[in-house]
Scaffold this motif. Sequence first.
Motif, mmCIF file in Angstrom:
data_model
loop_
_atom_site.group_PDB
_atom_site.id
_atom_site.type_symbol
_atom_site.label_atom_id
_atom_site.label_comp_id
_atom_site.label_asym_id
_atom_site.label_seq_id
_atom_site.Cartn_x
_atom_site.Cartn_y
_atom_site.Cartn_z
ATOM 1 N N GLU A 1 -5.159 -5.662 -2.255
ATOM 2 C CA GLU A 1 -4.575 -6.856 -2.847
ATOM 3 C C GLU A 1 -4.110 -6.578 -4.264
ATOM 4 O OE1 GLU A 1 -3.279 -10.808 -3.268
ATOM 5 O OE2 GLU A 1 -3.695 -9.516 -1.536
ATOM 6 N N ARG A 2 -4.848 -5.764 -4.985
ATOM 7 C CA ARG A 2 -4.463 -5.418 -6.354
ATOM 8 C C ARG A 2 -3.082 -4.767 -6.388
ATOM 9 N NH1 ARG A 2 -7.991 -0.865 -9.080
ATOM 10 N NH2 ARG A 2 -6.914 0.292 -7.420
ATOM 11 N N ASN A 3 -2.871 -3.796 -5.513
ATOM 12 C CA ASN A 3 -1.579 -3.110 -5.507
ATOM 13 C C ASN A 3 -0.474 -3.951 -4.896
ATOM 14 O OD1 ASN A 3 -2.495 -0.904 -6.865
ATOM 15 N ND2 ASN A 3 -2.467 0.494 -5.116
ATOM 16 N N ARG A 4 -0.818 -4.868 -4.007
ATOM 17 C CA ARG A 4 0.214 -5.772 -3.475
ATOM 18 C C ARG A 4 0.820 -6.594 -4.597
ATOM 19 N NH1 ARG A 4 1.127 -10.885 -1.560
ATOM 20 N NH2 ARG A 4 -0.901 -11.629 -2.283
ATOM 21 N N VAL A 5 -0.033 -7.106 -5.466
ATOM 22 C CA VAL A 5 0.440 -7.903 -6.599
ATOM 23 C C VAL A 5 1.161 -7.016 -7.610
ATOM 24 C CG1 VAL A 5 -0.301 -9.353 -8.531
ATOM 25 C CG2 VAL A 5 -1.352 -9.638 -6.272
ATOM 26 N N ALA A 6 0.591 -5.845 -7.885
ATOM 27 C CA ALA A 6 1.186 -4.944 -8.879
ATOM 28 C C ALA A 6 2.548 -4.430 -8.426
ATOM 29 C CB ALA A 6 0.240 -3.781 -9.151
ATOM 30 N N ALA A 7 2.686 -4.110 -7.142
ATOM 31 C CA ALA A 7 3.958 -3.593 -6.644
ATOM 32 C C ALA A 7 5.075 -4.608 -6.815
ATOM 33 C CB ALA A 7 3.828 -3.197 -5.169
ATOM 34 N N ARG A 8 4.782 -5.845 -6.524
ATOM 35 C CA ARG A 8 5.785 -6.897 -6.690
ATOM 36 C C ARG A 8 6.265 -6.964 -8.141
ATOM 37 N NH1 ARG A 8 6.146 -12.194 -3.654
ATOM 38 N NH2 ARG A 8 7.618 -13.459 -4.816
ATOM 39 N N ARG A 9 5.322 -6.918 -9.076
ATOM 40 C CA ARG A 9 5.676 -7.028 -10.491
ATOM 41 C C ARG A 9 6.429 -5.789 -10.975
ATOM 42 N NH1 ARG A 9 3.192 -4.925 -14.799
ATOM 43 N NH2 ARG A 9 1.296 -4.450 -13.612
ATOM 44 N N LEU A 10 5.926 -4.591 -10.666
ATOM 45 C CA LEU A 10 6.516 -3.363 -11.195
ATOM 46 C C LEU A 10 7.893 -3.082 -10.595
ATOM 47 C CD1 LEU A 10 3.337 -1.101 -11.271
ATOM 48 C CD2 LEU A 10 4.580 -2.045 -13.240
#
Length: 398
Positions: free
Chosen positions: A263-272
């Motif tokens: 979940e952490r990377n799901r959110v981070a990928a969207r932002r980055l």
Amino acid sequence: MIPTGLLVSLRRALHADPELGLALPLTQRRVLDALGGLPLEIALGAASTSVTAVLRGRGKRPAEEGPVVLLRADMDALPVQEQTVLPYASREPGVMHACGHDLHTAMLVGAAHLLCAARDELPGDVILMFQPGEEGHDGAAVMLSEGVLEAAGAPPLAAYALHVQSVRRAGVFATRSGTVLSGTARMRVTVHGKGGHGAVPHRALDPVPPLAEMITAVHALVTRRFDAFDPVVVTVGHVSAGSHGTAIPASAFFEATVRTYSERNRVAARRLLRELVTGIAAAHGTTAEIEYDAELPVTVTDPAETAFAGDTIQQLWGAQRLAAMPHPHPASEDFSRVLAQVPGAFVFLGARPARLGRDEAQENHSPLAEFDDVVLDDGARLLAELAIRRLRAAGTAP
């Protein structure tokens, strides 16, 4: 018990007449016919052709509400032109049950028959979730919004689903606790510039160079901003720009799939990813319009429920029928939405025909994918046993 030949005939009928998305009227009718005469409370979806069936166990104490377990099967096909030569191959041009959902549906029907036969000893209720629209239509979210988790009156204490695999040896199960399937999102980026003549690019604002830079950059991003042991996968599968070699287009676009395992990377990928393409567009004097949608969360199983499912498999068939699954599968599933609210397990079941070797079998979603009907009984039995044993365990808990 399951009527002789029911599961095979149902599965093959569904395979011959596959349907797409959230509207599966023929599939729904066949499911209802196969459940006909069983002591089930049945509700049909309003926004889709879903079927929710509730079995009330009679093994509860008087006036006791009792625990609830949910079992789910997806029912929809894929927009794939079947290339097998099976006698029950798809009769619908460009549509195929290439992912085995026809088997899932037949298995849950079989589980319904087994559970109804055990109804008098069942110390709780079972929700049977026949779901359309798994293949990109988020049918699980539709059924959740229509109250599938409240269908029995009390929330489920556990939820289980099976998925067949066309390349795994028939009859071999596999599962893991924690992340079992990736989360996914679709990203579409349109770069807006200014069209013009290819001979005088300085009088235009060419969107192609920033688009090309973005495609390279999004692939590099995942190797430099994310932990290799918590991977992110970005694949650009569709690119379009212009209509003629001498004309600079006013816009260009690409479309990508994004896969994540936390979940952490799901959110981070969207932002980055948004920051990256916006910055590249600005550096070229263009603008970027970003659509980031069709998101599904990571499928995360409950450790206790997964261990329970694994123990059940070994008790029924022996340890040789349960394979290790050290890594998550890179595909995605909207059953993740159910597991985000209810502890549960997601189990794979091999269905490779015996005549095919491991290297000969085609993966799920292939137009040549084949699944062996021999696994239907095992899938139905496991689903039923998971419900029965879980309800009994809950009924005897202090």
